[in-house]
Write a protein that holds these residues in place. Structure first.
Motif, PDB file in Angstrom:
ATOM      1  N   LYS A  75       1.204  -1.530   0.122  1.00 37.77           N
ATOM      2  CA  LYS A  75      -0.151  -0.005   0.009  1.00 37.77           C
ATOM      3  C   LYS A  75       1.343   1.399  -0.060  1.00 37.77           C
ATOM      4  N   TYR A  76       1.583   1.309   0.307  1.00 38.24           N
ATOM      5  CA  TYR A  76       2.849   2.238  -0.078  1.00 38.24           C
ATOM      6  C   TYR A  76       4.536   1.253  -0.389  1.00 38.24           C
ATOM      7  N   ILE A  77       4.281   2.953  -1.553  1.00 39.57           N
ATOM      8  CA  ILE A  77       6.103   2.487  -2.025  1.00 39.57           C
ATOM      9  C   ILE A  77       6.886   4.125  -2.612  1.00 39.57           C
ATOM     10  N   VAL A  78       8.117   3.789  -2.128  1.00 42.29           N
ATOM     11  CA  VAL A  78       8.639   4.335  -2.056  1.00 42.29           C
ATOM     12  C   VAL A  78      10.084   4.418  -3.365  1.00 42.29           C
ATOM     13  N   ALA A  93       6.459   2.016   8.792  1.00 39.02           N
ATOM     14  CA  ALA A  93       6.960   0.611   8.776  1.00 39.02           C
ATOM     15  C   ALA A  93       6.533   0.894  10.328  1.00 39.02           C
ATOM     16  N   SER A  94       7.052   1.615  11.642  1.00 38.96           N
ATOM     17  CA  SER A  94       7.735   1.815  12.638  1.00 38.96           C
ATOM     18  C   SER A  94       6.174   2.405  13.553  1.00 38.96           C
ATOM     19  N   ASP A  95       5.851   3.516  13.145  1.00 40.45           N
ATOM     20  CA  ASP A  95       4.703   4.157  13.777  1.00 40.45           C
ATOM     21  C   ASP A  95       3.290   3.431  13.303  1.00 40.45           C
ATOM     22  N   MET A  96       3.728   3.206  12.030  1.00 40.23           N
ATOM     23  CA  MET A  96       2.180   3.008  11.821  1.00 40.23           C
ATOM     24  C   MET A  96       2.098   1.280  11.427  1.00 40.23           C
ATOM     25  N   GLY A  97       3.005   0.755  11.079  1.00 36.72           N
ATOM     26  CA  GLY A  97       3.720  -0.724  11.771  1.00 36.72           C
ATOM     27  C   GLY A  97       3.379  -1.674  10.343  1.00 36.72           C
ATOM     28  N   LEU A  98       3.553  -0.823   9.602  1.00 33.85           N
ATOM     29  CA  LEU A  98       2.809  -1.268   8.124  1.00 33.85           C
ATOM     30  C   LEU A  98       3.790  -1.578   6.766  1.00 33.85           C
ATOM     31  N   PRO A  99       3.608  -2.741   5.886  1.00 34.12           N
ATOM     32  CA  PRO A  99       4.463  -2.738   5.027  1.00 34.12           C
ATOM     33  C   PRO A  99       4.890  -1.670   4.305  1.00 34.12           C
ATOM     34  N   VAL A 100       6.440  -1.473   3.700  1.00 37.28           N
ATOM     35  CA  VAL A 100       5.934  -0.735   2.939  1.00 37.28           C
ATOM     36  C   VAL A 100       7.367  -1.211   2.200  1.00 37.28           C
ATOM     37  N   PHE A 110      22.925   3.050   7.100  1.00 39.96           N
ATOM     38  CA  PHE A 110      21.688   3.292   6.149  1.00 39.96           C
ATOM     39  C   PHE A 110      20.968   1.793   6.888  1.00 39.96           C
ATOM     40  N   LYS A 111      21.599   0.679   6.529  1.00 41.71           N
ATOM     41  CA  LYS A 111      22.069  -1.039   6.744  1.00 41.71           C
ATOM     42  C   LYS A 111      20.946  -1.442   8.211  1.00 41.71           C
ATOM     43  N   ALA A 112      20.899   0.239   9.179  1.00 44.25           N
ATOM     44  CA  ALA A 112      20.216  -0.337  10.461  1.00 44.25           C
ATOM     45  C   ALA A 112      18.710   0.179  10.592  1.00 44.25           C
ATOM     46  N   ILE A 113      18.664   1.237   9.853  1.00 41.83           N
ATOM     47  CA  ILE A 113      17.273   1.885   9.055  1.00 41.83           C
ATOM     48  C   ILE A 113      16.894   0.822   8.862  1.00 41.83           C
ATOM     49  N   HIS A 114      17.181   0.270   7.780  1.00 48.26           N
ATOM     50  CA  HIS A 114      16.545  -0.710   6.445  1.00 48.26           C
ATOM     51  C   HIS A 114      16.230  -1.825   7.726  1.00 48.26           C
ATOM     52  N   ALA A 115      17.056  -2.681   8.195  1.00 46.17           N
ATOM     53  CA  ALA A 115      16.840  -3.619   8.990  1.00 46.17           C
ATOM     54  C   ALA A 115      15.224  -4.022   9.427  1.00 46.17           C
ATOM     55  N   HIS A 116      14.650  -3.033  10.027  1.00 47.10           N
ATOM     56  CA  HIS A 116      12.740  -2.890  10.128  1.00 47.10           C
ATOM     57  C   HIS A 116      12.023  -4.177   8.764  1.00 47.10           C
ATOM     58  N   GLU A 117      11.650  -5.038  10.075  1.00 51.96           N
ATOM     59  CA  GLU A 117      11.309  -5.995   9.266  1.00 51.96           C
ATOM     60  C   GLU A 117      10.354  -5.449   8.224  1.00 51.96           C
ATOM     61  N   ASN A 118       9.509  -5.284   8.193  1.00 50.29           N
ATOM     62  CA  ASN A 118       7.954  -3.746   7.146  1.00 50.29           C
ATOM     63  C   ASN A 118       8.533  -3.764   6.191  1.00 50.29           C
ATOM     64  N   ILE A 119      10.528  -2.930   6.360  1.00 49.70           N
ATOM     65  CA  ILE A 119      11.093  -2.458   4.973  1.00 49.70           C
ATOM     66  C   ILE A 119      11.792  -3.856   3.973  1.00 49.70           C
ATOM     67  N   HIS A 120      10.449  -3.724   2.815  1.00 54.60           N
ATOM     68  CA  HIS A 120      11.832  -4.549   1.868  1.00 54.60           C
ATOM     69  C   HIS A 120      12.209  -3.125   0.689  1.00 54.60           C
ATOM     70  N   VAL A 121      12.969  -3.417   0.550  1.00 52.60           N
ATOM     71  CA  VAL A 121      13.829  -3.112  -1.082  1.00 52.60           C
ATOM     72  C   VAL A 121      14.558  -3.612  -2.008  1.00 52.60           C
ATOM     73  N   PHE A 122      13.989  -2.689  -2.749  1.00 48.79           N
ATOM     74  CA  PHE A 122      14.190  -3.536  -4.649  1.00 48.79           C
ATOM     75  C   PHE A 122      15.465  -2.896  -5.216  1.00 48.79           C
ATOM     76  N   LEU A 123      16.609  -3.798  -4.503  1.00 54.81           N
ATOM     77  CA  LEU A 123      17.542  -2.105  -5.078  1.00 54.81           C
ATOM     78  C   LEU A 123      17.357  -2.675  -7.203  1.00 54.81           C
ATOM     79  N   ASN A 124      18.323  -1.475  -8.181  1.00 53.50           N
ATOM     80  CA  ASN A 124      18.872  -2.408  -9.129  1.00 53.50           C
ATOM     81  C   ASN A 124      17.036  -1.555 -10.273  1.00 53.50           C
ATOM     82  N   THR A 125      15.736  -1.215 -10.044  1.00 56.08           N
ATOM     83  CA  THR A 125      14.971  -1.159  -9.883  1.00 56.08           C
ATOM     84  C   THR A 125      14.574   0.590 -10.419  1.00 56.08           C
ATOM     85  N   ASP A 126      14.294   0.245 -11.381  1.00 55.41           N
ATOM     86  CA  ASP A 126      13.839   1.709 -12.062  1.00 55.41           C
ATOM     87  C   ASP A 126      11.815   2.068 -11.243  1.00 55.41           C
TER      88      ASP A 126
END
Ligand code: FDA
Length: 376
Positions: free
Chosen positions: A5-8, A23-30, A204-220
């Motif tokens: 529902k949230y894409i950055v 991810a942490s305040d709303m507790g939602l996947p992003v 940055f690794k520490a921030i992105h470690a949240h289980e609700n954060i999903h990162v897609f690299l090399n993705t335009d």
């Protein structure tokens, strides 16, 4: 991306801050997509293979802030070292502190003024040229500090940084040239400053470690935009003109080329950043990254430097500094109006806003966007 529902768009500091809040305040996947092969955007750092020294890939980044909210947010993920930034400038074979201070003036003129004498001295220097109504940047600078200091410390550097003679730049670029009456050499005066102890990449690794954060690299984003559900909220931190297919024309940017060099000495220039003010030296600065971590026990006998060259950005070049010509400002306003009509898309960050932003301003803007436009 179909389940989000949230894409950055953009794993830089703006996108990362917004994603962390979702991810942490709303507790939602992003989901975060980034076209590069790393997170952290322009704050990214890597360990140099030859020397083991942590290098800032896109130029020296010093964290500094006077905003408690920003400091409280960032220190959840990293501690900072005690580094205090100082800038030196090389001109005509000698080295001076920047911004211009009492030591710069005394050593440039070979005099010995006291702090209480410097104002009158600079005013008298400025008065020698009798510029009454400055018509351009050169005249404005001379009216503020006089011709000799302008020619040594401002003319050549500005020429290289903007590829434009200061005579052809508007006087309004500067309202006041800061020169210090004291010998103070710390570049920033903020109460909280430093470099992340473990480096930017680890932060940055520490921030992105949240289980609700999903990162897609090399993705335009533009290659995956069709997969994004229509009801998802997109936080877009890429270039605003690109989002609208340059409909009103491209916004102009300066880019930087770096030349990496390894030297067989423990210390090459004695400081982290050396400016080069002479117009005939083609580079603007040399970064020597070992100095950013005085607390680290880097190996002796080798150091790495990045020489910085500034030029106009074209094609696939990385955008660094907005040029902000009158045509750019007009275009930006058109893009801004258009972006307000876009449903479910929020624009932010230095590229989305076509604006130079310090890291702390970036974080604050992202926190405020979250509070005002995202949090439910
Ligand atoms: P940033 O550019 O970091 O991130 C945007 C991300 O979006 C990038 O990773 C990019 O790949 C991605 N992206 C773009 N288009 C995309 C697309 N179509 N699809 C997917 N991803 C896309 N500040 C400070 O406080 N102290 C300092 O010392 C410095 N030093 C400094 C030096 C230099 C040379 C510059 C240019 C800037 C600084 N800064 C600074 C400022 C600092 O770099 C800035 O505050 C942050 O990088 C801003 O973060 P953003 O997330 O806005 O942009």
């Amino acid at each position: 991306l179909s389940g989000f529902k949230y894409i950055v768009v953009g794993a830089g500091l703006f996108g990362t801050t917004v994603a962390e809040r979702i991810a942490s305040d709303m507790g939602l996947p992003v989901a975060i997509v980034d076209r590069r092969d790393h997170i952290g955007g322009n704050c990214h750092s890597v360990t140099d293979a030859d020397t083991g020294i942590e290098c800032h890939v896109y130029g020296t980044h010093i964290f500094h802030t006077k905003r408690r909210r920003v400091w409280d947010w960032i220190t959840q993920f990293t501690q900072f070292n005690s580094y205090r930034h100082k800038v030196l400038t090389r001109y005509d074979g000698r080295v001076f502190p920047m911004p211009i201070n009492l030591t710069t003036i005394n050593s440039f003129y070979g005099i010995d003024l006291a702090p209480s004498e410097v104002e009158a001295f600079v005013l008298a220097e400025a008065a020698r040229d009798r510029v009454e109504e400055p018509a351009n940047l050169e005249e404005k600078a001379i009216s503020l500090v006089g011709r000799p200091l302008y020619e040594a410390f401002i003319r050549g550097y500005t020429l290289k940084q903007w590829e434009t003679d200061p005579k052809n730049l508007p006087a309004e670029v500067i309202t006041r040239l800061p020169f210090r009456h004291s010998r103070e050499v710390d570049y920033f005066t903020d109460p909280w400053q430093g470099i992340p102890l473990g480096g930017y990449a680890e932060m940055f690794k520490a921030i992105h470690a949240h289980e609700n954060i999903h990162v897609f690299l090399n993705t335009d984003y533009f290659a995956v935009r069709d997969m994004i559900p229509a009801d998802a909220t997109v936080i877009y931190t890429g270039p605003v003109d690109r989002y609208f297919e340059n409909r009103f024309g491209e916004l102009a940017w300066r880019t930087i080329d770096f030349e990496r060099e390894v030297h067989p000495v423990s210390d090459y220039q004695g400081t982290s950043v050396m400016n080069y003010a002479d117009p005939d030296t083609p580079w603007t600065r040399i970064h020597e990254y070992r100095h950013l971590h005085p607390e680290r026990d880097y190996k002796a006998g080798g150091t790495v430097t990045f020489k910085e060259f500034s030029r106009h950005a074209a094609g696939q070049d990385d955008p660094y500094y907005p040029v902000n010509t009158p045509a750019d400002i007009e275009r930006l306003e058109q893009y801004r109006q258009l972006s307000e009509t876009e449903t479910n898309v929020l624009f932010g960050g230095r590229l989305g806003g076509y604006k130079y932003l310090d890291m702390d301003t970036t974080i604050l803007a992202a926190l405020e966007m979250f509070d005002e436009k995202i949090k439910r």
